[in-house]
Design a protein around this motif. Structure first.
Motif, PDB file in Angstrom:
ATOM      1  N   VAL A 158       5.606  13.139 -15.933  1.00 44.93           N
ATOM      2  CA  VAL A 158       4.627  13.518 -14.907  1.00 44.93           C
ATOM      3  C   VAL A 158       3.239  13.003 -15.265  1.00 44.93           C
ATOM      4  CG1 VAL A 158       3.423  15.470 -13.834  1.00 44.93           C
ATOM      5  CG2 VAL A 158       5.912  15.530 -14.092  1.00 44.93           C
ATOM      6  N   LEU A 159       2.833  13.209 -16.513  1.00 39.71           N
ATOM      7  CA  LEU A 159       1.501  12.758 -16.923  1.00 39.71           C
ATOM      8  C   LEU A 159       1.370  11.241 -16.860  1.00 39.71           C
ATOM      9  CD1 LEU A 159       0.804  15.116 -19.974  1.00 39.71           C
ATOM     10  CD2 LEU A 159      -0.248  15.205 -17.706  1.00 39.71           C
ATOM     11  N   ALA A 160       2.398  10.535 -17.318  1.00 46.68           N
ATOM     12  CA  ALA A 160       2.362   9.071 -17.271  1.00 46.68           C
ATOM     13  C   ALA A 160       2.326   8.573 -15.831  1.00 46.68           C
ATOM     14  CB  ALA A 160       3.569   8.496 -18.010  1.00 46.68           C
ATOM     15  N   GLY A 161       3.129   9.189 -14.977  1.00 46.34           N
ATOM     16  CA  GLY A 161       3.158   8.785 -13.571  1.00 46.34           C
ATOM     17  C   GLY A 161       1.835   9.021 -12.877  1.00 46.34           C
ATOM     18  N   ALA A 179       4.700  -1.745  -9.780  1.00 46.86           N
ATOM     19  CA  ALA A 179       4.908  -1.076 -11.065  1.00 46.86           C
ATOM     20  C   ALA A 179       4.821   0.441 -10.908  1.00 46.86           C
ATOM     21  CB  ALA A 179       3.885  -1.571 -12.080  1.00 46.86           C
ATOM     22  N   ALA A 180       3.854   0.909 -10.130  1.00 43.30           N
ATOM     23  CA  ALA A 180       3.707   2.352  -9.913  1.00 43.30           C
ATOM     24  C   ALA A 180       4.912   2.911  -9.166  1.00 43.30           C
ATOM     25  CB  ALA A 180       2.420   2.631  -9.134  1.00 43.30           C
ATOM     26  N   LYS A 181       5.328   2.191  -8.138  1.00 38.79           N
ATOM     27  CA  LYS A 181       6.476   2.658  -7.349  1.00 38.79           C
ATOM     28  C   LYS A 181       7.739   2.669  -8.191  1.00 38.79           C
ATOM     29  CE  LYS A 181       9.536   2.713  -3.749  1.00 38.79           C
ATOM     30  NZ  LYS A 181      10.984   2.484  -3.745  1.00 38.79           N
ATOM     31  N   ARG A 214      -2.962   6.740 -10.273  1.00 34.34           N
ATOM     32  CA  ARG A 214      -4.425   6.708 -10.098  1.00 34.34           C
ATOM     33  C   ARG A 214      -4.991   5.336 -10.439  1.00 34.34           C
ATOM     34  NH1 ARG A 214      -5.528  12.790 -12.589  1.00 34.34           N
ATOM     35  NH2 ARG A 214      -5.376  13.882 -10.579  1.00 34.34           N
ATOM     36  N   ASP A 215      -4.456   4.703 -11.468  1.00 40.25           N
ATOM     37  CA  ASP A 215      -4.933   3.374 -11.850  1.00 40.25           C
ATOM     38  C   ASP A 215      -4.565   2.345 -10.781  1.00 40.25           C
ATOM     39  OD1 ASP A 215      -6.071   1.529 -13.937  1.00 40.25           O
ATOM     40  OD2 ASP A 215      -4.064   0.679 -13.778  1.00 40.25           O
ATOM     41  N   ALA A 216      -3.339   2.416 -10.254  1.00 37.58           N
ATOM     42  CA  ALA A 216      -2.917   1.467  -9.221  1.00 37.58           C
ATOM     43  C   ALA A 216      -3.744   1.639  -7.951  1.00 37.58           C
ATOM     44  CB  ALA A 216      -1.429   1.654  -8.915  1.00 37.58           C
ATOM     45  N   ALA A 217      -4.049   2.885  -7.592  1.00 36.66           N
ATOM     46  CA  ALA A 217      -4.868   3.134  -6.400  1.00 36.66           C
ATOM     47  C   ALA A 217      -6.285   2.608  -6.590  1.00 36.66           C
ATOM     48  CB  ALA A 217      -4.885   4.631  -6.089  1.00 36.66           C
ATOM     49  N   ARG A 274       0.842  -1.207   0.000  1.00 42.08           N
ATOM     50  CA  ARG A 274       0.000   0.000   0.000  1.00 42.08           C
ATOM     51  C   ARG A 274       0.869   1.246   0.000  1.00 42.08           C
ATOM     52  NH1 ARG A 274      -2.585   3.922   2.823  1.00 42.08           N
ATOM     53  NH2 ARG A 274      -4.861   4.124   2.595  1.00 42.08           N
ATOM     54  N   GLY A 275       1.925   1.211   0.809  1.00 37.75           N
ATOM     55  CA  GLY A 275       2.823   2.350   0.888  1.00 37.75           C
ATOM     56  C   GLY A 275       3.509   2.658  -0.426  1.00 37.75           C
ATOM     57  N   ARG A 276       3.712   1.636  -1.249  1.00 37.12           N
ATOM     58  CA  ARG A 276       4.368   1.855  -2.541  1.00 37.12           C
ATOM     59  C   ARG A 276       3.522   2.737  -3.456  1.00 37.12           C
ATOM     60  NH1 ARG A 276       6.044  -4.388  -2.125  1.00 37.12           N
ATOM     61  NH2 ARG A 276       8.008  -4.016  -1.006  1.00 37.12           N
ATOM     62  N   VAL A 277       2.219   2.566  -3.417  1.00 41.95           N
ATOM     63  CA  VAL A 277       1.348   3.413  -4.226  1.00 41.95           C
ATOM     64  C   VAL A 277       1.423   4.854  -3.720  1.00 41.95           C
ATOM     65  CG1 VAL A 277      -0.975   3.712  -5.158  1.00 41.95           C
ATOM     66  CG2 VAL A 277      -0.158   1.418  -4.570  1.00 41.95           C
TER      67      VAL A 277
END
Length: 390
Positions: free
Chosen positions: A296-299, A322-324, A304-307, A245-248
């Motif tokens: 920035v836009l990709a991140g 993947a997000a982290k 948002r998708d991972a959350a 969770r912290g990674r997101v």
């Protein structure tokens, strides 16, 4: 107990207040935080009054009750300024607090979560050791039964908020790993317990004002009620879920900092001149800004998708890693480009992008290094394919 959802309207108000606080109260004092290596007390008090010490703690226990999809929006605002601000209350809401939220008994939650939510108690996540960092299965801190109590011995390293902590969430081995589990339990250890020794504040590359230190546990005696969840086998699972969770959250924080580096770069390029011409008119500078904006836009989209996947319980393993991985690597690249755009000025202390360049290097290390994230992503994709083929 039921978990109360925060409505979109209420959340937008929380987000707006946080953004205002960050931009108008904290950003103007970033150099003060850097110079004194501490967040001023009045900013700490404002954060407490706003509920930031407990924004991810459920309302049942005195917090604001934001879910992870809301958490990441807040994190992107908090990432816009000195990362010491977020670090001040990050462990309460994140890796420490979520262990209690997810695995604590009602009695443990009742005792600790409300004072954590108000900021009267700072909780610290004591997992990392000299020989066990991104892979907690190698930890050596031990907890041994003594009648109804537990005796804890071991050393923890790089523990965030340890110098100011009131409570340590301590992971310790109660037995060797076996068929029953990893043999790792997690305990609630008050900072003033006999045998708890907090080391000197670490001198770090960056993130001034975000304090870490070693913590030693020398024959620390805690009662049976200190065992989180009342089970010896909760520790490893609690650590893995809390870290995922912290990674997101860290990914979102990275996006916020990358946005700040981009904004500083655009503002500088639009006004600084070379030979009488604004450097932003030069195509190679524009190309660097374009790469920053794309990252920035990709991140932001990935976070948002991972959350969303986490909240919907669709993916709590691959997407967080993947997000982290992407966002912490991305912010490093954006910060590097920001220094390049600023030229020699970007290498000078007290220039915002110089601080950002140092601050973001840590993001690739904690909550699991980039290398660990790659292993998690790759291994889980392969395992999924193998299961589907059997």
């Amino acid at each position: 107990m039921t978990t109360t959802e925060v409505s979109d309207d209420d959340f937008q108000e929380i987000l707006a207040q946080t953004r205002h606080f960050v931009r108008t109260a904290v950003v103007p004092r970033e150099q003060e935080i850097l110079a004194h290596d501490r967040v001023p007390d009045d900013l700490r008090e404002q954060a407490k009054k706003m509920g930031l010490f407990g924004y991810a703690i459920p309302q049942d226990w005195g917090g604001l009750g934001l879910n992870l999809a809301q958490d990441v929006e807040l994190a992107m605002e908090l990432g816009y300024t000195s990362l010491a601000l977020r670090s001040m209350f990050g462990t309460n809401n994140g890796i420490a607090g979520q262990v209690l939220v997810g695995f604590g008994t009602d009695e443990q939650k009742s005792r600790w979560l409300e004072p954590m939510a108000t900021g009267d108690v700072v909780a610290s996540f004591a997992l990392t050791e000299p020989g066990a960092g991104s892979n907690p299965s190698g930890l050596r801190t031990k907890a041994v039964r003594d009648d109804a109590d537990w005796i804890i011995n071991g050393q923890k390293r790089f523990i965030t908020n340890a110098p100011t902590a009131d409570l340590f969430i301590v992971f310790a081995r109660t037995r060797p790993a076996d068929d029953q589990g990893a043999g790792i339990a997690v305990f609630l250890v008050p900072a003033d317990a006999d045998g708890v020794v907090v080391g000197a504040k670490d001198a770090k590359m960056g993130q001034e004002g975000a304090w870490t230190s070693d913590v030693n546990f020398d024959d620390v005696r805690v009662p049976a009620s200190a065992l989180i969840g009342g089970s010896e086998d909760i520790g490893y699972r609690a650590a893995m879920i809390s870290l995922a969770r912290g990674r997101v959250h860290i990914a979102a924080l990275s996006v916020g900092t990358a946005q700040r580096a981009l904004d500083e770069s655009v503002a500088y390029a639009a006004t600084a001149t070379q030979g009488g011409t604004p450097i932003g008119n030069f195509q190679l500078v524009q190309a660097m800004i374009a790469d920053q904006q794309t990252g920035v836009l990709a991140g932001r989209a990935l976070v948002r998708d991972a959350a969303r996947r986490w909240v919907n319980n669709e993916d709590r393993r691959i997407a967080p890693s993947a997000a982290k991985l992407f966002c912490t690597e991305m912010v490093g690249q954006v910060a590097d480009l920001a220094v390049q755009i600023h030229g020699g000025s970007g290498y000078m202390r007290e220039v915002t992008v110089e601080r950002i360049y140092r601050d973001v290097r840590l993001l690739r290390l904690y909550e699991g290094t980039s290398e660990i994230q790659r292993l998690i992503i790759g291994a889980n994709l392969v395992k999924t394919a193998q299961r589907e083929n059997t």
